[in-house]
Design a protein around this motif. Structure first.
Motif, PDB file in Angstrom:
ATOM      1  N   ARG A  60      39.197  41.479  34.254  1.00 49.63           N
ATOM      2  CA  ARG A  60      38.143  42.433  34.576  1.00 49.63           C
ATOM      3  C   ARG A  60      37.200  41.928  35.671  1.00 49.63           C
ATOM      4  O   ARG A  60      36.554  42.736  36.338  1.00 49.63           O
ATOM      5  CB  ARG A  60      37.327  42.738  33.313  1.00 49.63           C
ATOM      6  CG  ARG A  60      38.157  43.336  32.186  1.00 49.63           C
ATOM      7  CD  ARG A  60      38.533  44.778  32.482  1.00 49.63           C
ATOM      8  NE  ARG A  60      39.279  45.378  31.386  1.00 49.63           N
ATOM      9  CZ  ARG A  60      40.589  45.567  31.397  1.00 49.63           C
ATOM     10  NH1 ARG A  60      41.297  45.197  32.457  1.00 49.63           N
ATOM     11  NH2 ARG A  60      41.199  46.109  30.359  1.00 49.63           N
ATOM     12  N   ASP A  61      37.082  40.631  35.810  1.00 53.64           N
ATOM     13  CA  ASP A  61      36.170  40.069  36.814  1.00 53.64           C
ATOM     14  C   ASP A  61      36.633  40.498  38.211  1.00 53.64           C
ATOM     15  O   ASP A  61      37.745  40.190  38.625  1.00 53.64           O
ATOM     16  CB  ASP A  61      36.161  38.536  36.725  1.00 53.64           C
ATOM     17  CG  ASP A  61      35.059  37.922  37.577  1.00 53.64           C
ATOM     18  OD1 ASP A  61      35.045  38.163  38.798  1.00 53.64           O
ATOM     19  OD2 ASP A  61      34.221  37.192  37.016  1.00 53.64           O
ATOM     20  N   ARG A  62      35.770  41.212  38.922  1.00 54.73           N
ATOM     21  CA  ARG A  62      36.164  41.754  40.218  1.00 54.73           C
ATOM     22  C   ARG A  62      36.405  40.655  41.247  1.00 54.73           C
ATOM     23  O   ARG A  62      37.220  40.815  42.152  1.00 54.73           O
ATOM     24  CB  ARG A  62      35.100  42.746  40.714  1.00 54.73           C
ATOM     25  CG  ARG A  62      34.987  43.984  39.838  1.00 54.73           C
ATOM     26  CD  ARG A  62      34.249  45.097  40.545  1.00 54.73           C
ATOM     27  NE  ARG A  62      34.149  46.299  39.718  1.00 54.73           N
ATOM     28  CZ  ARG A  62      35.116  47.195  39.564  1.00 54.73           C
ATOM     29  NH1 ARG A  62      36.272  47.029  40.199  1.00 54.73           N
ATOM     30  NH2 ARG A  62      34.950  48.261  38.804  1.00 54.73           N
ATOM     31  N   ARG A  63      35.725  39.546  41.109  1.00 53.61           N
ATOM     32  CA  ARG A  63      35.963  38.426  42.019  1.00 53.61           C
ATOM     33  C   ARG A  63      37.358  37.855  41.812  1.00 53.61           C
ATOM     34  O   ARG A  63      38.086  37.600  42.782  1.00 53.61           O
ATOM     35  CB  ARG A  63      34.910  37.335  41.791  1.00 53.61           C
ATOM     36  CG  ARG A  63      33.476  37.790  42.043  1.00 53.61           C
ATOM     37  CD  ARG A  63      32.483  36.721  41.612  1.00 53.61           C
ATOM     38  NE  ARG A  63      32.596  36.441  40.183  1.00 53.61           N
ATOM     39  CZ  ARG A  63      31.897  35.499  39.546  1.00 53.61           C
ATOM     40  NH1 ARG A  63      31.029  34.763  40.213  1.00 53.61           N
ATOM     41  NH2 ARG A  63      32.042  35.310  38.246  1.00 53.61           N
ATOM     42  N   ALA A  64      37.742  37.672  40.559  1.00 50.93           N
ATOM     43  CA  ALA A  64      39.059  37.123  40.250  1.00 50.93           C
ATOM     44  C   ALA A  64      40.168  38.086  40.670  1.00 50.93           C
ATOM     45  O   ALA A  64      41.215  37.673  41.191  1.00 50.93           O
ATOM     46  CB  ALA A  64      39.163  36.811  38.755  1.00 50.93           C
ATOM     47  N   ARG A  65      39.949  39.371  40.456  1.00 50.42           N
ATOM     48  CA  ARG A  65      40.952  40.373  40.832  1.00 50.42           C
ATOM     49  C   ARG A  65      41.185  40.356  42.347  1.00 50.42           C
ATOM     50  O   ARG A  65      42.322  40.330  42.824  1.00 50.42           O
ATOM     51  CB  ARG A  65      40.502  41.762  40.379  1.00 50.42           C
ATOM     52  CG  ARG A  65      40.536  41.985  38.882  1.00 50.42           C
ATOM     53  CD  ARG A  65      39.915  43.342  38.517  1.00 50.42           C
ATOM     54  NE  ARG A  65      40.675  44.452  39.097  1.00 50.42           N
ATOM     55  CZ  ARG A  65      41.713  45.038  38.497  1.00 50.42           C
ATOM     56  NH1 ARG A  65      42.091  44.631  37.296  1.00 50.42           N
ATOM     57  NH2 ARG A  65      42.333  46.045  39.066  1.00 50.42           N
ATOM     58  N   GLY A  66      40.096  40.375  43.094  1.00 52.75           N
ATOM     59  CA  GLY A  66      40.238  40.364  44.536  1.00 52.75           C
ATOM     60  C   GLY A  66      40.886  39.094  45.040  1.00 52.75           C
ATOM     61  O   GLY A  66      41.771  39.126  45.910  1.00 52.75           O
ATOM     62  N   LEU A  67      40.461  37.963  44.491  1.00 58.60           N
ATOM     63  CA  LEU A  67      41.017  36.677  44.914  1.00 58.60           C
ATOM     64  C   LEU A  67      42.510  36.610  44.645  1.00 58.60           C
ATOM     65  O   LEU A  67      43.284  36.135  45.490  1.00 58.60           O
ATOM     66  CB  LEU A  67      40.302  35.547  44.171  1.00 58.60           C
ATOM     67  CG  LEU A  67      40.498  34.139  44.735  1.00 58.60           C
ATOM     68  CD1 LEU A  67      39.766  33.990  46.050  1.00 58.60           C
ATOM     69  CD2 LEU A  67      40.005  33.107  43.716  1.00 58.60           C
ATOM     70  N   ALA A  68      42.940  37.094  43.480  1.00 58.23           N
ATOM     71  CA  ALA A  68      44.357  37.034  43.117  1.00 58.23           C
ATOM     72  C   ALA A  68      45.219  37.870  44.061  1.00 58.23           C
ATOM     73  O   ALA A  68      46.247  37.409  44.558  1.00 58.23           O
ATOM     74  CB  ALA A  68      44.533  37.505  41.673  1.00 58.23           C
TER      75      ALA A  68
END
Length: 241
Positions: A186-194
């Motif tokens: 759910r973390d938008r930072r992690a999603r974008g980074l991935a």
């Protein structure tokens, strides 16, 4: 009839010209954007994927060689550089969200790059691929220019490295957000980074449409992964090859 034949030949010559090929490329991308809007942003309606299909069919029908097409569309390739740099703008707006995220981000980028390189090489080897193909596949997660340069420096096939990078970018942009939803990330930072780390520019543009934070970190992930790949591939090559 001869007049129609001459008119048809004239149209084909215009389409084969640099201006005609440039218009076909831009038209294919705009068609992809239209399909994306019509389908409500469906994952498969990626403008880049639609453009690739349209251009591939067009140059095949027109009998245009790829080097000629590449020279005709050099203007588009030139503007990819400024477009990539422009991804820093949304990241600057999200700079505050880097607090407490830098160390986990760098660890994830390095581990992800190592896994990407090693898994690609070992899978290719298990399937009986040749040495040059192994050296080509190791760079698949990097941006296209980096993938070409690094693979060729190791004795890989530069044009094929570009093909793999583009395919991975499109597939990741299509499937990445759905897989992250299934994994309950759910973390938008992690999603974008991935997504940015796997799918580079195509994935970054997809995530930027989803959310500005996701798009910003996708651009950051793209750049950091390209740097990590360019450093790690030559080092891991000593062990893998």
């Amino acid at each position: 009839m001869s007049g129609l034949a001459e008119a048809g030949e004239a149209v084909l010559e215009v389409l084969r010209s640099p201006l005609g090929l440039l218009a076909l490329t831009l038209g294919g991308y705009q068609l992809g954007r239209w399909l994306q809007r019509r389908t409500g942003g469906h994952a498969l309606a990626q403008p880049v994927l639609v453009c690739v299909v349209v251009v591939a069919v067009a140059i095949g029908v027109l009998g245009v060689e790829y080097p000629d097409y590449r020279r005709a569309t050099e203007l588009i390739a030139f503007w990819l550089g400024p477009a990539t740099v422009a991804l820093a703008i949304p990241l600057h707006r999200q700079a505050a969200r880097l607090r407490g995220f830098v160390v986990p981000m760098l660890v994830a980028i390095i581990v992800g790059a190592v896994v990407s390189i090693v898994s690609a090489v070992l899978l290719a080897r298990a399937l009986g691929a040749g040495d040059s193909l192994e050296r080509t596949l190791g760079t698949k997660a990097a941006t296209t220019p980096v993938a070409i340069a690094v693979s060729e420096s190791l004795g890989g096939i530069g044009p094929l490295a570009a093909v793999f990078a583009i395919i991975i970018g499109i597939v990741g942009a299509i499937a990445g957000p759905a897989l992250l939803d299934l994994a309950r990330v759910r973390d938008r930072r992690a999603r974008g980074l991935a997504v940015g780390a796997v799918s580079h520019g195509v994935g970054a543009s997809r995530m930027l449409r989803e959310d500005e934070t996701e798009g910003a970190f996708a651009g950051l992930g793209m750049g950091l992964t390209a740097l990590a790949i360019s450093v790690l591939v030559p080092l891991l090559a000593l062990l893998l090859f």
